[in-house]
Write a protein that holds these residues in place. Structure first.
Motif, PDB file in Angstrom:
ATOM      1  N   THR A  99      -6.414 -81.836 -14.831  1.00  0.00           N
ATOM      2  CA  THR A  99      -6.767 -83.201 -15.243  1.00  0.00           C
ATOM      3  C   THR A  99      -7.543 -83.129 -16.550  1.00  0.00           C
ATOM      4  O   THR A  99      -8.543 -82.398 -16.648  1.00  0.00           O
ATOM      5  N   LEU A 100      -7.075 -83.855 -17.556  1.00  0.00           N
ATOM      6  CA  LEU A 100      -7.787 -83.944 -18.829  1.00  0.00           C
ATOM      7  C   LEU A 100      -8.672 -85.180 -18.786  1.00  0.00           C
ATOM      8  O   LEU A 100      -8.202 -86.283 -18.477  1.00  0.00           O
ATOM      9  N   GLN A 101      -9.960 -84.989 -19.073  1.00  0.00           N
ATOM     10  CA  GLN A 101     -10.936 -86.064 -18.955  1.00  0.00           C
ATOM     11  C   GLN A 101     -11.703 -86.254 -20.259  1.00  0.00           C
ATOM     12  O   GLN A 101     -11.737 -85.355 -21.114  1.00  0.00           O
ATOM     13  N   LEU A 102     -12.323 -87.409 -20.391  1.00  0.00           N
ATOM     14  CA  LEU A 102     -13.189 -87.712 -21.522  1.00  0.00           C
ATOM     15  C   LEU A 102     -14.597 -87.929 -20.985  1.00  0.00           C
ATOM     16  O   LEU A 102     -14.808 -88.748 -20.084  1.00  0.00           O
ATOM     17  N   VAL A 103     -15.556 -87.203 -21.545  1.00  0.00           N
ATOM     18  CA  VAL A 103     -16.955 -87.320 -21.136  1.00  0.00           C
ATOM     19  C   VAL A 103     -17.693 -88.140 -22.187  1.00  0.00           C
ATOM     20  O   VAL A 103     -17.638 -87.826 -23.384  1.00  0.00           O
ATOM     21  N   ALA A 104     -18.355 -89.197 -21.753  1.00  0.00           N
ATOM     22  CA  ALA A 104     -19.082 -90.062 -22.676  1.00  0.00           C
ATOM     23  C   ALA A 104     -20.190 -89.292 -23.383  1.00  0.00           C
ATOM     24  O   ALA A 104     -20.661 -88.243 -22.916  1.00  0.00           O
ATOM     25  N   LEU A 158      -8.036 -89.072 -18.325  1.00  0.00           N
ATOM     26  CA  LEU A 158      -7.062 -89.448 -19.349  1.00  0.00           C
ATOM     27  C   LEU A 158      -5.631 -89.215 -18.889  1.00  0.00           C
ATOM     28  O   LEU A 158      -4.776 -90.082 -19.013  1.00  0.00           O
ATOM     29  N   THR A 159      -5.368 -88.033 -18.376  1.00  0.00           N
ATOM     30  CA  THR A 159      -4.011 -87.683 -17.967  1.00  0.00           C
ATOM     31  C   THR A 159      -4.065 -86.432 -17.102  1.00  0.00           C
ATOM     32  O   THR A 159      -5.141 -85.864 -16.883  1.00  0.00           O
ATOM     33  N   ALA A 160      -2.914 -86.017 -16.598  1.00  0.00           N
ATOM     34  CA  ALA A 160      -2.892 -84.890 -15.663  1.00  0.00           C
ATOM     35  C   ALA A 160      -1.528 -84.209 -15.686  1.00  0.00           C
ATOM     36  O   ALA A 160      -0.541 -84.744 -16.210  1.00  0.00           O
ATOM     37  N   GLY A 161      -1.495 -83.032 -15.080  1.00  0.00           N
ATOM     38  CA  GLY A 161      -0.242 -82.292 -14.909  1.00  0.00           C
ATOM     39  C   GLY A 161      -0.337 -81.429 -13.672  1.00  0.00           C
ATOM     40  O   GLY A 161      -1.441 -81.068 -13.222  1.00  0.00           O
ATOM     41  N   TRP A 162       0.830 -81.074 -13.125  1.00  0.00           N
ATOM     42  CA  TRP A 162       0.875 -80.366 -11.850  1.00  0.00           C
ATOM     43  C   TRP A 162       1.976 -79.311 -11.890  1.00  0.00           C
ATOM     44  O   TRP A 162       2.999 -79.468 -12.559  1.00  0.00           O
ATOM     45  N   LEU A 163       1.776 -78.245 -11.115  1.00  0.00           N
ATOM     46  CA  LEU A 163       2.814 -77.214 -10.996  1.00  0.00           C
ATOM     47  C   LEU A 163       2.613 -76.437  -9.705  1.00  0.00           C
ATOM     48  O   LEU A 163       1.513 -75.944  -9.427  1.00  0.00           O
ATOM     49  N   SER A 178      -6.730 -77.060  -6.905  1.00  0.00           N
ATOM     50  CA  SER A 178      -5.467 -76.875  -6.186  1.00  0.00           C
ATOM     51  C   SER A 178      -5.315 -77.861  -5.043  1.00  0.00           C
ATOM     52  O   SER A 178      -4.453 -77.704  -4.184  1.00  0.00           O
ATOM     53  N   ASP A 179      -6.163 -78.889  -5.026  1.00  0.00           N
ATOM     54  CA  ASP A 179      -6.098 -79.928  -3.997  1.00  0.00           C
ATOM     55  C   ASP A 179      -6.758 -81.163  -4.576  1.00  0.00           C
ATOM     56  O   ASP A 179      -7.964 -81.140  -4.881  1.00  0.00           O
ATOM     57  N   ASP A 180      -5.991 -82.254  -4.761  1.00  0.00           N
ATOM     58  CA  ASP A 180      -6.592 -83.465  -5.305  1.00  0.00           C
ATOM     59  C   ASP A 180      -6.889 -84.500  -4.216  1.00  0.00           C
ATOM     60  O   ASP A 180      -7.199 -85.650  -4.518  1.00  0.00           O
ATOM     61  N   GLY A 224     -10.363 -82.371  -6.195  1.00  0.00           N
ATOM     62  CA  GLY A 224     -10.181 -82.769  -7.585  1.00  0.00           C
ATOM     63  C   GLY A 224      -9.741 -84.207  -7.683  1.00  0.00           C
ATOM     64  O   GLY A 224      -9.349 -84.826  -6.685  1.00  0.00           O
ATOM     65  N   PRO A 225      -9.777 -84.789  -8.887  1.00  0.00           N
ATOM     66  CA  PRO A 225      -9.375 -86.195  -9.047  1.00  0.00           C
ATOM     67  C   PRO A 225      -7.873 -86.361  -8.894  1.00  0.00           C
ATOM     68  O   PRO A 225      -7.093 -85.465  -9.213  1.00  0.00           O
ATOM     69  N   ALA A 226      -7.474 -87.519  -8.406  1.00  0.00           N
ATOM     70  CA  ALA A 226      -6.063 -87.880  -8.281  1.00  0.00           C
ATOM     71  C   ALA A 226      -5.840 -89.142  -9.111  1.00  0.00           C
ATOM     72  O   ALA A 226      -6.344 -90.204  -8.753  1.00  0.00           O
TER      73      ALA A 226
END
Length: 586
Positions: free
Chosen positions: A467-472, A481-486, A544-546, A550-552
């Motif tokens: 998960t790509l995030q933005l920290v204030a 912001l966005t995410a990816g999975w594999l 490895s578990d949202d 982790g965030p979903a």
């Protein structure tokens, strides 16, 4: 719905929820000047021998008009109910019909009283969609010009129909579409579980009812309440997560086991890999057959559902047919779907009525840039001037252009059944994160993103969720912001289609991981756009578990393998992001 109802942005009209354009003004749009004539349960014969049922809402005029066809497995009877359901996605008839369009709301085979068994965009369904378009064009109230409309499944049906090339189809408005069904259901092997469970069960629940149930007087009274201005306005920010919660409520209604349970088990048990089942339902390899103009779009927080396919579909189509791409702010698509109707009117007025609306003027790509909070324009996606910049996942927990001293970091995956109550805290964290330094200048991200993860695991299979995030700047707010999975065992690439920043996984064979073996995984992260302000930081989080660790995104969690594992991330890993800056903070 009252025959004299008119929705739209003008004074005295029923207000529509959501943004109506991508920040543009249009001209010479069709005015609202017709009352609505309604024909219910109209039989539509198909060459395959099935009869589909449709509701036709058309203007009260003797002059033939263009038709907008919306087809799905969702009850056509509720499409103008105002219900805040993820199934109410065909568009507002009280917007379209007064402006001189027939709105054809149809059920695909095996749903809503239509003949046959639901095939989920299989070959018979695609051919039925072809016949539906041609049927509409042949009706005395139609002038032979047919477009297709609706989001989500309605948009997927648009692509499926266009591949069959019905002669009278003129244009698509396929916002929030998925040309690749496997990509929607299985995120590179990670089951899109919460979405899939809610969708298939709710689909079974609404289709196990007598279709006439949705026409009862009591429901008409409910519709009046839902469409009242005060109640309707409350749905203005009903995003995907909220709509899924509503669907979960629908899913508690008893339903018939077949074909809905069979379909769910087919996804999970019979076809976990790409095979003939998925290939038959995959529109992506056939997009070159589409010959009509296509408008595509999505909102930025639709990460786990339709946003990924929006970009791959655009890449396949934009050089071949007249096309436009509109990317909306978070929650730009709400339920019931009413957003972008003015933009769609400019589109259909141009292609179906030959009105000079200005829809084709300017660059074809318009995207909302969060952080700048404005629409940007571009001739291409990604925008010209962007480049891929690499950041190392350093052993000290920072994202940095330079790897520094080689090292690694580890986290644990313990599935819930193996978690001991009242035990001491685990020796390893459940996730890892890496942060950039605060940005010293504003930087724009826009385009593809890839995680080249160099990792070892103690299991033969695991799932990596990034998960790509933005920290204030003050550190108090973290925004996904966005995410990816594999899924690790499905790591093999489709080498012909993979590009830097845009890996494509084949998912046609499972190759167990050798425990302890160092492996490079190319994980696609869904493209995004964001202006990063001074003092803000990028954060990459890996788990490895949202469900628990982790965030979903949008609350749509996955079903990871049940194996416990220690997963180790090596500093040779790289995050590739598309940016207009030559480098990112050091």
């Amino acid at each position: 719905m009252k025959a004299d109802a008119v929705a739209g942005p003008e004074p005295g009209q029923r207000r529509l929820n959501g943004p109506q354009t991508t920040g543009r003004a249009y001209r010479d749009l069709s005015p609202a000047e017709h009352r609505i004539v309604t024909e219910l349960d109209v039989a539509v014969p198909t060459e395959g021998g099935r009869t589909l049922l449709a509701d036709v809402l058309r203007p009260d005029t003797d002059d033939p008009v263009p038709a907008l066809v919306a087809a799905s497995p969702y009850p056509r009877q509720i499409q103008n109910s105002g219900a805040p359901l993820g199934f109410v996605e065909a568009g507002a008839s009280d917007f379209w019909v007064p402006r001189g369009y027939a709105h054809v709301l149809a059920n695909v085979g095996g749903t809503g009283g239509s003949d046959g068994t639901f095939g989920l965009l299989d070959t018979p369904e695609r051919r039925d969609l072809h016949d539906l378009v041609e049927w509409a064009a042949s009706q005395p109230w139609c002038d032979g010009q047919v477009g297709m409309i609706g989001i989500s499944y309605f948009a997927m049906a648009q692509l499926a129909a266009a591949i069959e090339r019905p002669p009278h189809l003129r244009a698509l408005f396929a916002v929030a579409t998925s040309s690749d069904l496997y990509e929607l259901v299985m995120h590179n092997g990670a089951v899109n579980a919460r979405f899939l469970m809610g969708w298939t069960t709710a689909l079974g629940a609404v289709n196990s009812r007598d279709p006439q149930t949705f026409r009862r007087h009591a429901l008409e009274l409910v519709e009046e309440v839902l469409r009242s201005p005060v109640v309707h306005h409350r749905f203005e920010h009903l995003n995907g997560e909220s709509a899924m919660k509503v669907l979960s409520g629908v899913a508690r209604v008893p339903y018939d086991a077949e074909p809905w349970d069979h379909l769910y088990e087919a996804f999970l048990i019979d076809h976990p890999l790409r095979d003939d089942f998925w290939d038959e339902r995959d529109s992506a390899p056939h997009l070159h057959r589409i010959e009509v103009p296509v408008y595509l779009g999505c909102d930025w927080n639709n990460v786990p559902v339709h946003l990924p396919s929006t970009f791959t579909t655009w890449a396949a189509l934009h050089d071949r047919v007249p096309s436009r791409l509109g990317l909306l702010a978070a929650d730009g698509l709400t339920w019931p779907w009413e957003s972008l109707h003015v933009e769609a009117l400019a589109w259909f007025d141009h292609w179906l009525k030959e009105r000079d609306t200005g829809i084709l003027e300017g660059p074809p790509v318009r995207y909302w840039l969060p952080g700048a909070d404005t629409y940007e324009v571009s001739e291409t996606w990604p925008p010209p001037g962007t480049r891929l910049v690499e950041l190392a996942l350093r052993a000290d927990g920072t994202l940095h252009p330079d790897e520094g001293r080689p090292g690694d970091r580890a986290y644990r995956r313990i599935p819930p059944p193996l978690r001991r109550p009242h035990a001491h805290p685990p020796t390893l964290p459940a996730s890892l994160q890496w942060d950039t330094e605060p940005f010293a200048v504003e930087v724009d991200l826009a385009g593809p993103i890839e995680l080249r993860l160099e990792a070892t695991t103690t299991a033969t299979d695991t799932v990596f969720m990034a998960t790509l995030q933005l920290v204030a700047a003050d550190g108090t707010t973290v925004t996904d912001l966005t995410a990816g999975w594999l899924r690790a065992a499905l790591r093999a690439l489709d080498e012909e289609r993979s590009r830097p920043g845009s890996p494509v996984l084949s998912c046609r064979e499972a190759r167990p991981v050798v425990p302890g073996e160092r492996v490079v995984y190319r994980i696609p992260i869904v493209p995004t756009a964001r202006r990063i302000g001074v003092g803000e930081r990028l954060r990459l989080l890996i788990a490895s578990d949202d469900v628990t660790d982790g965030p979903a995104p949008s609350g749509l969690s996955h079903a990871p393998p049940d194996a416990a594992a220690r997963n180790t991330v090596h500093s040779a890993s790289r995050l590739l992001v598309s940016t207009n800056a030559p480098t990112l903070p050091t």
